[in-house]
Scaffold this motif. Structure first.
Motif, PDB file in Angstrom:
ATOM      1  N   TYR A  52       7.797 -52.684 -33.045  1.00  0.00           N
ATOM      2  CA  TYR A  52       6.603 -51.841 -33.026  1.00  0.00           C
ATOM      3  C   TYR A  52       6.495 -51.058 -34.342  1.00  0.00           C
ATOM      4  O   TYR A  52       5.433 -50.997 -34.953  1.00  0.00           O
ATOM      5  CB  TYR A  52       6.674 -50.888 -31.830  1.00  0.00           C
ATOM      6  N   GLY A  53       7.603 -50.501 -34.777  1.00  0.00           N
ATOM      7  CA  GLY A  53       7.617 -49.692 -35.994  1.00  0.00           C
ATOM      8  C   GLY A  53       7.274 -50.458 -37.251  1.00  0.00           C
ATOM      9  O   GLY A  53       6.848 -49.867 -38.250  1.00  0.00           O
ATOM     10  N   GLU A  54       7.428 -51.779 -37.218  1.00  0.00           N
ATOM     11  CA  GLU A  54       7.113 -52.587 -38.394  1.00  0.00           C
ATOM     12  C   GLU A  54       5.618 -52.681 -38.668  1.00  0.00           C
ATOM     13  O   GLU A  54       5.208 -53.294 -39.643  1.00  0.00           O
ATOM     14  CB  GLU A  54       7.719 -53.985 -38.260  1.00  0.00           C
ATOM     15  N   TRP A  55       4.809 -52.065 -37.822  1.00  0.00           N
ATOM     16  CA  TRP A  55       3.354 -52.062 -38.006  1.00  0.00           C
ATOM     17  C   TRP A  55       2.839 -50.705 -38.492  1.00  0.00           C
ATOM     18  O   TRP A  55       1.628 -50.446 -38.470  1.00  0.00           O
ATOM     19  CB  TRP A  55       2.664 -52.461 -36.704  1.00  0.00           C
ATOM     20  N   GLN A  70       7.512 -41.551 -33.537  1.00  0.00           N
ATOM     21  CA  GLN A  70       8.313 -41.654 -34.754  1.00  0.00           C
ATOM     22  C   GLN A  70       7.518 -42.329 -35.873  1.00  0.00           C
ATOM     23  O   GLN A  70       7.804 -42.134 -37.042  1.00  0.00           O
ATOM     24  CB  GLN A  70       9.585 -42.454 -34.462  1.00  0.00           C
ATOM     25  N   PHE A  71       6.501 -43.086 -35.511  1.00  0.00           N
ATOM     26  CA  PHE A  71       5.779 -43.906 -36.479  1.00  0.00           C
ATOM     27  C   PHE A  71       4.353 -43.416 -36.691  1.00  0.00           C
ATOM     28  O   PHE A  71       3.701 -42.945 -35.767  1.00  0.00           O
ATOM     29  CB  PHE A  71       5.761 -45.364 -36.001  1.00  0.00           C
ATOM     30  N   SER A  72       3.870 -43.551 -37.927  1.00  0.00           N
ATOM     31  CA  SER A  72       2.507 -43.144 -38.271  1.00  0.00           C
ATOM     32  C   SER A  72       1.962 -44.073 -39.349  1.00  0.00           C
ATOM     33  O   SER A  72       2.697 -44.830 -39.961  1.00  0.00           O
ATOM     34  CB  SER A  72       2.489 -41.693 -38.750  1.00  0.00           C
ATOM     35  N   PHE A  73       0.688 -43.988 -39.572  1.00  0.00           N
ATOM     36  CA  PHE A  73      -0.016 -44.787 -40.577  1.00  0.00           C
ATOM     37  C   PHE A  73       0.007 -46.285 -40.249  1.00  0.00           C
ATOM     38  O   PHE A  73       0.577 -47.098 -40.982  1.00  0.00           O
ATOM     39  CB  PHE A  73       0.526 -44.511 -41.985  1.00  0.00           C
ATOM     40  N   PRO A  74      -0.658 -46.671 -39.144  1.00  0.00           N
ATOM     41  CA  PRO A  74      -0.719 -48.086 -38.763  1.00  0.00           C
ATOM     42  C   PRO A  74      -1.557 -48.903 -39.743  1.00  0.00           C
ATOM     43  O   PRO A  74      -2.521 -48.405 -40.318  1.00  0.00           O
ATOM     44  CB  PRO A  74      -1.383 -48.039 -37.388  1.00  0.00           C
ATOM     45  N   PHE A  75      -1.178 -50.172 -39.901  1.00  0.00           N
ATOM     46  CA  PHE A  75      -1.913 -51.035 -40.822  1.00  0.00           C
ATOM     47  C   PHE A  75      -2.426 -52.322 -40.172  1.00  0.00           C
ATOM     48  O   PHE A  75      -3.026 -53.163 -40.843  1.00  0.00           O
ATOM     49  CB  PHE A  75      -1.069 -51.385 -42.059  1.00  0.00           C
TER      50      PHE A  75
END
Length: 115
Positions: A52-55, A70-75
């Protein structure tokens, strides 16, 4: 909050672009193209938080490893990079002084536009 460039995700995004897995959409399309919370939850259930974090180009190491927060700035949409997402995240990263993320997004955008 200490958000920094998620280098693994950046490499993943570059590989996807180089493989042609890109949606060349318009600047303001991301609000319609972004995965819903339900779609995100299904992806986490199937693939786990690491994948999931790889996106996401942003990662906050101070947050728990087992949270979406934990993750932000989706691409992208878990299958392709969206040009509109990269444009959006570059702008937000620059506005919030995340210069490393903004620079990475600019590099991705240039790669997308060159392809």
């Amino acid at each position: 909050m200490t958000v920094k460039l998620h280098r693994t995700a950046y490499s993943h995004a570059r590989r996807l672009v180089e493989q042609g897995k890109v949606v060349r959409d318009e600047r303001d399309d991301w609000s319609e193209h972004a995965p819903s919370a339900e779609e995100q939850n299904r992806y986490v259930e199937k693939h786990g938080f690491h994948d999931y974090g790889e996106w996401f180009l942003g990662v906050d190491d101070e947050k728990s490893d087992e949270t979406k927060g934990q993750f932000s700035f989706p691409f992208g949409d878990f299958s392709k990079v969206h040009r509109c997402a990269v444009i959006s995240l570059e702008s937000r990263a620059a506005q919030n002084d995340h210069d490393d993320i903004a620079k990475a997004a600019k590099s991705l955008l240039e790669l997308i536009d060159k392809q």
